[in-house]
Design an enzyme around this catalytic site. Structure first.
Site, PDB file in Angstrom:
ATOM      1  N   ASN B 393       0.813  -1.209   0.000  1.00 33.00           N
ATOM      2  CA  ASN B 393       0.000   0.000   0.000  1.00 33.00           C
ATOM      3  C   ASN B 393       0.849   1.262   0.000  1.00 33.00           C
ATOM      4  OD1 ASN B 393      -1.857   2.012   0.351  1.00 33.00           O
ATOM      5  ND2 ASN B 393      -2.826   1.167   2.159  1.00 33.00           N
ATOM      6  N   ASP B 394       1.441   1.596   1.158  1.00 32.41           N
ATOM      7  CA  ASP B 394       2.177   2.857   1.285  1.00 32.41           C
ATOM      8  C   ASP B 394       3.245   3.047   0.212  1.00 32.41           C
ATOM      9  OD1 ASP B 394       0.707   3.629   3.469  1.00 32.41           O
ATOM     10  OD2 ASP B 394       2.127   2.829   4.935  1.00 32.41           O
ATOM     11  N   ILE B 395       3.892   1.963  -0.175  1.00 27.48           N
ATOM     12  CA  ILE B 395       5.014   2.089  -1.109  1.00 27.48           C
ATOM     13  C   ILE B 395       4.561   2.437  -2.520  1.00 27.48           C
ATOM     14  CG2 ILE B 395       6.577   0.581   0.171  1.00 27.48           C
ATOM     15  CD1 ILE B 395       5.787  -1.654  -1.760  1.00 27.48           C
TER      16      ILE B 395
END
Lengths: 136, 467
Positions: B393-395
């Site tokens: 997600n965040d990446i």
């Protein structure tokens, strides 16, 4: 890569390793000779000798580790974990004397702990490395 | 054996260890590197066994056999998804072993030629105390990291008031104890030192959250090296110093790489609790979750990917949790059979330890030349038809590039937003570890595939077989 090429490459690598280790060994004997030479004059304390080794080793580690491919960072951790158990050298000396006392027991425990790491670390690393294959 | 000869053999062992690390620069040379490592260790142990003071071979052999058997069984049985906790557990053993060796040395310094009980050379004593402290911190710190990775305790950061004050006070206490120990040589100070550093290791790792574990595991890796180094100074053994320095710098470099890949300072990771530096306003998060996302089924995903020219797979920790790597590989095989160009993109902090994703994909027999690092693949996303994000997600969050107020601003990301279509396999709409909503979910060219990563891959495989 054909197996022949692979063997050639491997021999090359092995040869370069041998050359490198010869070089290091000769450098080391040179260094220890120099150390003996200078010992009389400046009495380089064991601490300074150790510090010299430490600083040089940090530099070697720095350059070698930056060359490790990111894909192999997990095996790198397993291998470094295994080799940091070289502390077993201290444990063996502690457990070495024939009599049994507190130090020998501590040494024995450390041997067991380090052995778990040595075997575990190298085997896990080997398992991981076996899985990295090229496209057929 | 003469001391010169054993010093030379130790030197040879050191060179073997350097070659072991050097071998890891490429997968083809890596197995050979591992052999170098094993040879080095055999040399080191063999040489020590021939030292004049070592006589109780029975006990030593017993210790080696017991430890070796345990290590072998664990290493052969461990699931590849459980690697991070295994490595953490192993680090704890190195730390504990360092403490044991230090205690043995303290109570029998004559075995190492550094003085007598109560009259140990001052420099040796300082080194010994430092080695003990680092070893003890490594031990409990690794135990906490293990418990978090194994899920025995919550992976969430545990933060409480006065935490940093307490740690700082304990740190100061360690220094005081060091001085007392070295001036009085009283064993009681060594024991208190061990107790305090054990507690400190525990407290240091507790506030650090699950997704920061790559940094923590690398850092503990580094500590275990420095502990060995400290003991090496005490024993005046160059092999221990060299090896400790190699391991120490290796762990430090890995921590640096991980921090850089998260655009966080090492200090902020260590202080724990993500966003500790930006708590005043996690801008761009929450509040607007009522927006509509496009969600699709396995059939839709199969159709999209089958008709694509190129697909890039972005795996994350979710893939590891669901053990989806094998099913994912089946899916990719079917796509490749249809002439789709499929590659994998790995972010440096994907997963729970450095290189975690690479090992899992290798386990599923994905050839390593199809697995690309962030810098190698980022410019290709523009010309990619479909990106399949599985458990990450965040990446992938474009806010890292566009929103200066976002807590993850400045973090290098995989630029999947540039592709034609993005498929997200996710269990729900929850935000990632950083607590930031991913803008990408709401875009027109994004399709969410809600479900467990493995089950979703199975569904896609099924529909690919029918199409």
């Amino acid at each position: 890569m054909s197996s022949e090429e692979f063997i050639n490459k491997a021999t090359d690598v092995a040869n370069s390793a041998r050359a490198l280790s010869d070089e290091v060994a000769s450098l080391a004997s040179e260094a220890s000779r120099l150390a003996v030479d200078t010992a009389g004059q400046s009495a380089g304390s064991p601490f300074i000798m150790g510090l010299t080794v430490l600083v040089l080793a940090v530099f070697v580690g720095y350059y070698v580790v930056w060359n490790v491919t990111p894909a192999l960072h997990s095996p790198l951790m397993a291998v470094t974990n295994a080799i940091s158990s070289v502390i077993i050298v201290g444990a063996l000396i502690a457990a070495g004397p024939a009599d049994v006392g507190f130090s020998e027991i501590m040494g024995f425990i450390a041997i067991v702990l380090a052995a778990v790491n040595i075997f575990g670390g190298f085997i896990v690393a080997q398992r991981m490395l076996q899985m990295f294959k090229k496209k057929q | 054996m003469s001391s010169d000869l054993s010093a030379l053999l130790y030197l040879a062992a050191s060179v073997c260890f350097i070659m072991a690390l050097r071998g890891l620069s490429h997968p083809t040379t890596s197995r050979q590197g591992n052999v170098f490592g094993i040879v080095g260790m055999v040399l080191a142990i063999g040489t020590t066994l021939m030292a004049p003071g070592v006589m109780s071979f029975g006990t030593i052999l017993l210790g080696l056999l017991v430890g070796g058997a345990i290590g072998t069984v664990i290493a052969l049985r461990i699931q590849m998804t459980a690697l991070p906790q295994l490595v953490a557990a192993f680090h704890s053993l190195v730390g504990l072993a360092a403490v044991c060796v230090a205690l043995a040395t303290f109570y029998k310094p004559e075995a190492y030629g550094i003085g007598r009980v109560g009259d140990i050379q001052i420099s040796s004593l300082i080194e010994l105390a430092i080695g003990t402290a680092v070893g003890a911190i490594t031990f409990t710190g690794s135990v906490v990291a293990f418990a978090k990775l194994q899920g025995l305790v919550s992976g969430a950061p545990l933060v409480f008031k006065m935490q940093h004050m307490l740690n700082a006070a304990l740190g100061a206490l360690v220094v005081v104890l060091l001085v007392l120990l070295c001036t009085t040589q009283e064993p009681v100070y060594l024991w208190i030192l061990i107790a305090v550093t054990l507690l400190l290791g525990f407290l240091l790792i507790l506030p650090i959250g699950g997704a920061d574990m790559p940094v923590v595991v690398s850092m503990l890796n580094s500590y275990s090296g420095w502990a060995a180094c400290g003991i090496g100074f005490t024993l005046q053994n160059n092999l221990l110093i060299i090896t400790g320095a190699l391991v120490g710098s290796s762990g430090a470099i890995l921590s640096y790489i991980m921090c850089k890949a998260m655009n966080r300072s090492f200090i902020s990771v260590i202080l724990g609790g993500f966003g500790a530096e930006g708590e005043d306003g996690p801008a761009g998060s929450g509040g607007d979750d009522d927006r509509v996302v496009k969600s699709g089924s396995g059939d839709d995903a199969a159709f999209l990917m089958k008709n694509a020219g190129s697909v890039v797979i972005v795996p994350g920790y979710g893939m590891a949790v669901a053990q989806a790597q094998h099913t994912l590989r089946e899916m990719v095989d079917l796509l490749k059979a249809d002439g789709v160009n499929v590659r994998y993109a790995i972010h440096p902090v994907a997963g729970r330890m450095p290189g975690h994703m690479n090992v899992l994909l290798a386990e599923a027999s994905v050839p390593y030349d199809e697995v690309l690092e962030m810098d190698e693949i980022n410019r290709d996303f523009k010309s990619t038809d479909v990106v399949f994000v599985i458990g990450a997600n965040d990446i992938t969050n474009p806010a890292a590039k566009t929103d200066p107020k976002s807590p993850i601003y400045g973090m290098p990301i995989l630029e999947v937003d540039q592709a034609q279509t993005v498929l997200f396999v996710k269990r729900g709409m929850s935000a990632g570890y950083a607590g930031v909503q991913n803008e990408l979910f709401f875009r027109d060219n994004t399709m969410m595939l809600f479900g467990d990563a493995k089950q979703m891959c199975e569904k896609i495989v099924k529909s690919l077989e029918q199409l």
